[in-house]
Design an enzyme around this catalytic site. Structure first.
Site, PDB file in Angstrom:
ATOM      1  N   GLU A  86      -0.535   4.815  -0.560  1.00 55.90           N
ATOM      2  CA  GLU A  86      -1.343   6.015  -0.817  1.00 55.90           C
ATOM      3  C   GLU A  86      -0.493   7.268  -0.615  1.00 55.90           C
ATOM      4  O   GLU A  86       0.296   7.353   0.336  1.00 55.90           O
ATOM      5  CB  GLU A  86      -2.561   6.046   0.107  1.00 55.90           C
ATOM      6  CG  GLU A  86      -3.635   5.078  -0.358  1.00 55.90           C
ATOM      7  CD  GLU A  86      -4.880   5.095   0.501  1.00 55.90           C
ATOM      8  OE1 GLU A  86      -4.965   5.916   1.439  1.00 55.90           O
ATOM      9  OE2 GLU A  86      -5.781   4.278   0.228  1.00 55.90           O
ATOM     10  N   ASP A 101      -5.784  13.914 -25.163  1.00 55.01           N
ATOM     11  CA  ASP A 101      -5.732  12.505 -24.780  1.00 55.01           C
ATOM     12  C   ASP A 101      -4.987  11.777 -25.892  1.00 55.01           C
ATOM     13  O   ASP A 101      -5.529  11.534 -26.976  1.00 55.01           O
ATOM     14  CB  ASP A 101      -7.165  11.969 -24.637  1.00 55.01           C
ATOM     15  CG  ASP A 101      -7.191  10.499 -24.250  1.00 55.01           C
ATOM     16  OD1 ASP A 101      -6.165   9.822 -24.399  1.00 55.01           O
ATOM     17  OD2 ASP A 101      -8.262  10.027 -23.816  1.00 55.01           O
ATOM     18  N   TYR A 111       0.852  -1.190   0.000  1.00 56.19           N
ATOM     19  CA  TYR A 111       0.000   0.000   0.000  1.00 56.19           C
ATOM     20  C   TYR A 111       0.886   1.238   0.000  1.00 56.19           C
ATOM     21  O   TYR A 111       1.853   1.312   0.766  1.00 56.19           O
ATOM     22  CB  TYR A 111      -0.915   0.024   1.238  1.00 56.19           C
ATOM     23  CG  TYR A 111      -2.362  -0.166   0.858  1.00 56.19           C
ATOM     24  CD1 TYR A 111      -2.991   0.757   0.032  1.00 56.19           C
ATOM     25  CD2 TYR A 111      -3.082  -1.272   1.297  1.00 56.19           C
ATOM     26  CE1 TYR A 111      -4.306   0.584  -0.348  1.00 56.19           C
ATOM     27  CE2 TYR A 111      -4.402  -1.459   0.912  1.00 56.19           C
ATOM     28  CZ  TYR A 111      -5.016  -0.524   0.088  1.00 56.19           C
ATOM     29  OH  TYR A 111      -6.309  -0.696  -0.300  1.00 56.19           O
ATOM     30  N   LYS A 135      -1.169   0.954 -25.179  1.00 52.25           N
ATOM     31  CA  LYS A 135      -1.489   0.938 -26.615  1.00 52.25           C
ATOM     32  C   LYS A 135      -0.168   1.038 -27.392  1.00 52.25           C
ATOM     33  O   LYS A 135       0.681   0.175 -27.232  1.00 52.25           O
ATOM     34  CB  LYS A 135      -2.484   2.054 -26.938  1.00 52.25           C
ATOM     35  CG  LYS A 135      -3.829   1.862 -26.207  1.00 52.25           C
ATOM     36  CD  LYS A 135      -4.882   2.832 -26.687  1.00 52.25           C
ATOM     37  CE  LYS A 135      -6.220   2.566 -26.035  1.00 52.25           C
ATOM     38  NZ  LYS A 135      -6.424   3.319 -24.793  1.00 52.25           N
ATOM     39  N   THR A 156      -2.906   6.341 -22.078  1.00 57.19           N
ATOM     40  CA  THR A 156      -2.767   4.997 -21.517  1.00 57.19           C
ATOM     41  C   THR A 156      -1.337   4.563 -21.778  1.00 57.19           C
ATOM     42  O   THR A 156      -0.623   5.195 -22.565  1.00 57.19           O
ATOM     43  CB  THR A 156      -3.730   4.000 -22.199  1.00 57.19           C
ATOM     44  OG1 THR A 156      -3.543   4.087 -23.606  1.00 57.19           O
ATOM     45  CG2 THR A 156      -5.172   4.290 -21.844  1.00 57.19           C
ATOM     46  N   ARG A 167      -1.244  -2.314 -18.788  1.00 59.16           N
ATOM     47  CA  ARG A 167      -2.488  -1.545 -18.839  1.00 59.16           C
ATOM     48  C   ARG A 167      -2.446  -0.480 -17.746  1.00 59.16           C
ATOM     49  O   ARG A 167      -2.206  -0.793 -16.575  1.00 59.16           O
ATOM     50  CB  ARG A 167      -3.694  -2.452 -18.607  1.00 59.16           C
ATOM     51  CG  ARG A 167      -3.776  -3.628 -19.536  1.00 59.16           C
ATOM     52  CD  ARG A 167      -5.124  -4.272 -19.513  1.00 59.16           C
ATOM     53  NE  ARG A 167      -6.043  -3.473 -20.289  1.00 59.16           N
ATOM     54  CZ  ARG A 167      -6.100  -3.477 -21.628  1.00 59.16           C
ATOM     55  NH1 ARG A 167      -5.312  -4.259 -22.325  1.00 59.16           N
ATOM     56  NH2 ARG A 167      -6.952  -2.716 -22.260  1.00 59.16           N
TER      57      ARG A 167
END
Ligand code: DSN
Length: 411
Positions: free
Chosen positions: A53, A196, A51, A225, A222, A231
């Site tokens: 954060e 984008d 974790y 691609k 992203t 991903r």
């Protein structure tokens, strides 16, 4: 697969089957690629246990020394690759990256000018079924019959509607995007500009598509691609917006970042920084042009009569076939693609008159122009022979031959 096999043979076997499907299929889905084994190895590490954060060195959990180092490397590599001042590598996906920009730049109900989904835009750019379309006032622009953005019309819509943000960048657009023109329009009406570049990030990184850096206030992408990573998503901006964007990602819309995926992003970014990535990006475009040319020589229409990047849409209107049936037919002969609307499509998005195809994945595999010519001929034949099972069997043999020539992974 040793461990999965022991723990869960059912899932292990399905993963093996998916591997075989990928090995024996020509992947023409324009948004897919083939991540390297190094990228996949990083994604499958102990970092998934952690974790973290917060931001590197400002976490809400202890024990973050090593994920801090990895996330910092990933951020620095984005900055180096794209020449930006600030990067946030935590978005879980492109849609999350876009959502964070909306969350930072806009208030509920603000007006956004963006490309319509059926004309090549993205769900998260304002589709009525997405948060972006539900909570914001969306004004859409489209493409003309040649598949090109009509910049004068974008300017007219901007002046009429005074958007707070204009979005450029698409999921299905085969022309070069004029970021400078978009910036001029945004400046004219005092709007933010968001680019984008999910589809073209690898082309921008490889220098075969102009960069939005210096024009767009926010750049989202992203990583899976044309950039060929795991991903995930990334947001880039100037230092002016850095703190606000970081806050929008966490605690705004996400909790703990996926540090194993961030490590995989770092590895992919290192790959994209190598000189041979430029060759890869160039070859994607060469292959796309060769494929478009081959299809058109076989009397298959392509929206806009070709492509300037990695993607194109087959226009099936004169054939009487639908995009849905054609994509299913192609799958039968070992080619994966997706149905897609063409400009002013008379059919619904569930049926469509088009099929979108692209070259990032086959280029990773090693396909060159001659192979693209053969794929063009195979697709055209499939549309002609349609339900002639013997002819389809023959086409399947031809796609298998190409797959055998270029293994998915070399070792
Ligand atoms: N970006 C979409 C695509 O191009 O396939 C998926 O969200």
């Amino acid at each position: 697969m040793n461990y999965i096999n022991k723990t869960d043979n059912e899932v292990a076997q399905i993963i093996e089957e998916e591997l075989k499907r990928q090995e024996n299929t020509i992947e023409l889905i324009a948004s897919e690629n083939i991540a390297s084994k190094a990228v996949m190895e990083a994604a499958g590490t102990v970092l998934t246990n952690k974790y973290a954060e917060g931001k590197p060195y400002k976490r809400f959990y202890n024990g973050c020394d090593f994920v801090d180092k990895i996330e910092t490397i990933a951020v620095e590599r984005v900055k180096q690759l794209f020449g930006v001042e600030h990067a946030n590598v935590q978005p879980h996906s492109g849609a999350q990256a876009n959502m964070a920009v909306f969350f930072y730049a806009l208030k509920h109900g603000d007006t956004v000018l963006s490309m319509d989904l059926s004309n090549g835009g993205h769900l998260s750019h304002g589709s009525p079924v997405n948060f972006s379309g539900m909570y914001f006032n969306i004004v859409s622009y489209g493409v003309n019959e040649y598949g090109e953005i009509d910049y004068d019309n974008v300017e007219k819509l901007a002046i009429e509607n005074k958007p707070k943000m204009i979005i450029c960048g698409a999921s299905n657009y085969s022309k070069i995007i004029d970021f400078k023109r978009f910036k001029e329009i945004a400046d004219k009406v005092g709007a933010y500009l968001m680019a984008d570049i999910a589809h073209i990030a690898g082309l921008v990184a490889g220098g075969v598509h102009p960069s939005p850096v210096g024009y767009a206030d926010f750049i989202t992408t992203t990583t899976h691609k044309s950039l060929r990573g795991p991903r995930g998503g990334i947001i880039m901006c100037s230092n002016e917006h850095a703190a606000g964007i970081d806050k929008a990602v966490f605690p705004g819309i996400q909790g703990g970042p996926l540090e194993h995926i961030i490590a995989a992003k770092a590895v992919a970014l290192k790959e994209a920084l190598q000189p041979d990535f430029k060759d890869y990006a160039k070859q994607i475009v060469k292959n796309a042009k060769a494929l478009a040319q081959s299809l058109m020589e076989e009397n298959i229409d392509i929206v806009g009569n070709g492509t300037e990047n990695h993607v194109m849409t087959i226009d099936l209107r004169k054939t009487g076939k639908t995009g849905k049936d054609t994509a299913n037919l192609l799958e039968k002969i070992g080619i994966t693609a997706n149905k897609n609307t063409v400009p002013n499509d008379p059919l619904s998005p569930f049926v469509t008159s088009g099929v979108r195809i692209g070259t990032p994945a086959v280029t990773t595999r090693g396909f060159k122009e001659d192979d693209m010519i053969e794929i063009g001929k195979i697709i055209a034949s499939a549309i002609t022979v349609w339900d002639n099972e013997d002819a389809l069997k023959n086409l399947r043999e031809r796609t298998q031959k190409l797959c055998n020539k270029y293994p998915l992974y070399k070792d």
